[in-house]
Design an enzyme around this catalytic site. Sequence first.
Site, PDB file in Angstrom:
ATOM      1  N   PRO A  52      28.269 -17.651 -31.007  1.00 45.59           N
ATOM      2  CG  PRO A  52      28.515 -17.113 -28.779  1.00 45.59           C
ATOM      3  CD  PRO A  52      28.321 -18.271 -29.685  1.00 45.59           C
ATOM      4  CB  CYS A  53      31.536 -13.059 -33.262  1.00 44.39           C
ATOM      5  SG  CYS A  53      32.623 -12.475 -34.562  1.00 44.39           S
TER       6      CYS A  53
END
Length: 284
Positions: free
Chosen positions: A2-3
């Site tokens: 994820p980011c």
Amino acid sequence: MPCTTILVGKKASFDGSTIVARNEDSSNGEFCPKRFVSVDPAGKTSYTSVISHLTVPLPQGGVRYTAMPNADLKEGLWEEAGFNARNVGMSATETLTTNERVLAADPLVRYDATTGTPGGIGEEDMVTLVLPYATSARDGVLRLGALLERYGTYEMNGIAFSDVDEIWWLETVGGHHWIARRVPDDCYVTMPNQLGIDSFDLDDAYGEKHCHLCSPDLREWVAANHLDLSLDGQLNPRDAFGSHSDSDHVYNTPRAWAIQRFLSPTAGPWDRALPAEDFGPECD
């Protein structure tokens, strides 16, 4: 992954460089193609966002900059990251999470399709509005802060700024408020999708502004809305402004733990059982 963002101070890197890096994820599994471009802002007098329908006048004196906009512009430019001709870098953004107390005290500024009222600025807009005009990492923080105070934002974000000497990390707080802290030169930061600043010196932010910057009314706003959860007078923004959900412990914190475990294997008892629970992947 994820980011996730990583920030590396110049005394923590091998060659003395300041380093900012971030990956852009897709929660629904779709890939959004990006382009690498060089942009000359000369002659541009205004900017209009697609998502919030907001028009912002642009100052003169912007310099050429690189950016990574979307290939498909149906949701706007989303220039995301780049460097300008003054060697100032900016990454936008790391999506953050907040709590209901903050949103009640300063609601997000969203586009109202019924009335046509524009929303605030967001990830779509920030690089375009700030990077061409920033003269330093600190100056980038101040310019973005002024835009947030004036127009507000419709989402919670963390934004990195860098130049040859400094790295600054800005976090939006509610619709119009923000805080920013300079990364110490001898440190690195791992930043998942949650507010990461866990200590903040308001005296410095209101005084010399050496390592802390914030909205001019932050102290009064926090006090008026009883947002400071500490009992010792030391503001912890993560506690005051951040989310406190189970997903933080299973989605966000483990990413920061995994990166720190890899980069600093001797810093803590990463893989031991109790009583070393403070170093576990689900701990704050």
